[in-house]
Design an enzyme around this catalytic site. Structure first.
Site, PDB file in Angstrom:
ATOM      1  N   HIS A 286       0.818  -1.211   0.000  1.00  0.00           N
ATOM      2  CA  HIS A 286       0.000   0.000   0.000  1.00  0.00           C
ATOM      3  C   HIS A 286       0.854   1.265   0.000  1.00  0.00           C
ATOM      4  O   HIS A 286       0.401   2.338  -0.424  1.00  0.00           O
ATOM      5  CB  HIS A 286      -0.949   0.007   1.196  1.00  0.00           C
ATOM      6  CG  HIS A 286      -2.305   0.552   0.867  1.00  0.00           C
ATOM      7  ND1 HIS A 286      -2.497   1.643   0.051  1.00  0.00           N
ATOM      8  CD2 HIS A 286      -3.547   0.165   1.250  1.00  0.00           C
ATOM      9  CE1 HIS A 286      -3.786   1.901  -0.061  1.00  0.00           C
ATOM     10  NE2 HIS A 286      -4.445   1.025   0.653  1.00  0.00           N
ATOM     11  N   ASP A 510      -6.621  -7.871 -19.227  1.00  0.00           N
ATOM     12  CA  ASP A 510      -6.566  -8.916 -20.252  1.00  0.00           C
ATOM     13  C   ASP A 510      -5.121  -9.053 -20.704  1.00  0.00           C
ATOM     14  O   ASP A 510      -4.581  -8.179 -21.386  1.00  0.00           O
ATOM     15  CB  ASP A 510      -7.466  -8.527 -21.429  1.00  0.00           C
ATOM     16  CG  ASP A 510      -7.450  -9.557 -22.548  1.00  0.00           C
ATOM     17  OD1 ASP A 510      -6.716 -10.561 -22.438  1.00  0.00           O
ATOM     18  OD2 ASP A 510      -8.162  -9.346 -23.540  1.00  0.00           O
TER      19      ASP A 510
END
Length: 563
Positions: A286, A510
């Site tokens: 983070h 993708d």
């Protein structure tokens, strides 16, 4: 006895300590001490790939630890000698390890201390096979992927908004892909490695390590190009087995790579399922960036893998490059916090131990259901409409008294609110927490449009002064020194935190073999936390972590009509 104890204690009580190490392409490794034996991966040419190394140091009276401050420096006030040391010298098995110079990095959320060590002599250190835990998870290969081109070697300064999240660790997510999509070589590991290496050229902080400045006062990202961790695993599960999966420690254990040491900024695990599909687990620290930055990286990497390269080695599909100038969110000099901002700015995260078992569930608000909600809320945003409905349902399901005060907090992206605005592709943490409160009776009885209006009002109140005051507030606080604590537990029952991933390219990852069938956070362990994300079909998935006893009633209320 932990290394954080005094040196005098080390001399008084001999003890066998076991530590473990990971190589990062240079003459150094990380230790966690004391610790049960854990396993790490090495890419050092002196050790074969995927091998594990175990270091054992026998501490006797004649092998004392000398704990001292750096020469010519004073101890920082937030790290006294009895808590830890900036340097330490350990002498053990001199015929094998002649000298270890340890630089200690404390983490407030851990009972142990993390150290970075430089080794003068490596002869005689043994190699061990994969650990049993990795075998159980089906891990068959691990490697560190370094940038394919030269990158800046620097210590990347972290803003107060980054430092606030240092001890939150890695965000675990899982993408599920069905087999048969795209070209051949389904999720070919070599293709993934090559494209990741190219992506790390532009996103070079993700190939670095969390570190501290030379004076030991502030965390930084050491952009040393040591690489991101990439693991390959196999599982007997199928995509259909996981179609109804929800965040859980088991999901994280199976498909998200185990990140040790915690200084690694990015780790990815590609798990080939029995059906031919793939579970793609990610863990991004983070401190490296918020959700906007994380999705920017994965969208870029997937485009590189899917589209290939031109003759110059650049991606055929050009994406916006990240901006790594985090000084754009530097505090004012001197820092000034306007008192008025606290009517909407919520800096504190108050956590308590839950009164009973906590569980996470995933609910889907269909496209038609969502349209009805937004219609009842007089045209507010999807976030405001769904968050208002969830807030009301949680208050009723928990049985909160009407006279009690309930509060909803939410993350707000400051990129367009600060003046001047941040670049669109600012890479880092650029969120602050806003909130709104009301009596439980109001939230549960007023029109849904009124509740949604409360949330919209909080969002609209964010301006440059709120953002600047928030940055100055954190700069003045203790979080800039060590990242702040990361306590366990959950929110009090009268509080709810709704985190939005709506509108983010969750389903655009993708890699050349089709878009993901499902994406979700792998683990959500804090009660009172809610995640909203698009479901890919016009609806919204609502991931709720709450007391197990109230989830059934929450589900009934969520789908009940009228609103």
């Amino acid at each position: 006895m932990a290394l954080g104890s005094s040196g005098r204690g080390c001399r008084r009580r001999p003890k066998l300590l076991r530590a473990v190490a990971i190589y990062g392409g240079g003459p150094g490794f990380f230790l966690r001490w004391p610790a049960a034996v854990e396993s790490f991966t090495t890419n050092d040419p002196a050790f074969r790939a995927c091998a594990k190394m175990e270091l054992r140091c026998l501490m006797r009276a004649t092998h004392a630890i000398a704990v001292r401050a750096p020469r010519g420096r004073r101890w920082p006030p937030w790290r006294q000698p009895q808590q830890g040391a900036s340097e330490a010298v350990v002498r053990a098995f001199p015929e094998k390890l002649q000298h270890l110079a340890l630089r200690i990095l404390p983490t407030a959320s851990s009972p142990c201390w993390y150290m970075h060590a430089h080794v003068d002599c490596m002869s005689g250190v043994g190699i061990a096979p994969l650990e049993d835990d990795e075998r159980a998870r089906g891990v068959v290969e691990t490697c560190l992927v370094t940038p394919s081109e030269g990158t800046p070697r620097e210590q990347l300064w972290l803003s107060p908004l980054d430092l606030l999240l240092v001890n939150r660790g890695h965000t675990p997510t899982v993408y599920l892909y069905r087999s048969g999509g795209g070209g051949g070589g389904f999720f070919d590991a070599a293709r993934l490695r090559k494209s990741l290496a190219r992506a790390l050229v532009d996103f070079y902080p993700l190939a670095g390590r969390l570190d501290v400045e030379d004076d030991g006062r502030r965390f930084v990202i050491n952009c040393n190009a040591e690489g991101a961790l990439l693991a390959v695993a196999r599982s007997e599960l199928t995509v259909d087995d996981l179609s109804g999966v929800r965040p859980s420690p088991e999901l994280k254990r199976l498909f998200v790579p185990r990140v040790e040491p915690p200084f690694v900024m990015l780790a990815v695990q590609v798990t080939f399922l029995k059906c031919g599909g793939v579970a793609f687990g990610t863990a991004l620290h983070h401190a490296a960036g918020d959700a906007v930055s994380a999705f920017h990286f994965f969208q870029t990497w997937s485009a590189l893998c899917r589209e290939g390269y031109d003759d110059d080695g650049d991606a055929v599909k050009v994406l916006q490059l990240p901006c790594h100038d985090r000084t754009l969110l530097r505090a004012r000099s001197p820092p000034v916090v306007c008192p008025d901002v606290f009517s909407v700015f919520c800096p504190q995260l108050r956590l308590i131990q839950p009164s009973g078992p906590v569980a996470s569930e995933v609910f889907t608000v269909s496209k038609d259901h969502l349209a009805a909600l937004k219609g009842a809320c007089a045209g507010v945003s999807t976030f405001c409409a769904v968050a208002a409905h969830v807030w009301r349902c949680v208050c009723v399901a928990r049985g909160l008294p009407p006279g009690a005060t309930t509060r909803l907090t939410l993350p707000a992206n400051v990129r367009r609110s600060i003046r001047p605005p941040l670049p669109d592709r600012y890479f880092g943490n650029a969120i602050i927490w806003l909130g709104t409160a009301a009596a439980v009776g109001k939230v549960t009885s007023e029109a849904l449009a009124a509740t949604a209006g409360r949330i919209r009002g909080a969002v609209r109140r964010m301006d440059d002064e709120v953002v600047r005051s928030a940055i100055d507030y954190f700069e003045l606080g203790e979080t800039t020194k060590g990242g702040g604590p990361a306590p366990g537990g959950g929110l009090p029952e009268n509080e709810l935190r709704v985190i939005s991933w709506l509108g983010m390219p969750v389903h655009e990852a993708d890699y050349g073999w089709g878009k993901p069938h499902l994406m979700l956070r792998a683990e959500s362990e804090r009660s009172g936390f809610v995640y909203l994300m698009n479901d890919g079909g016009g609806g919204v998935r609502v991931v709720v972590c709450a007391e197990a006893t109230c989830l059934e009633e929450f589900q009934r209320l969520l789908y009940a009509k009228p609103f």
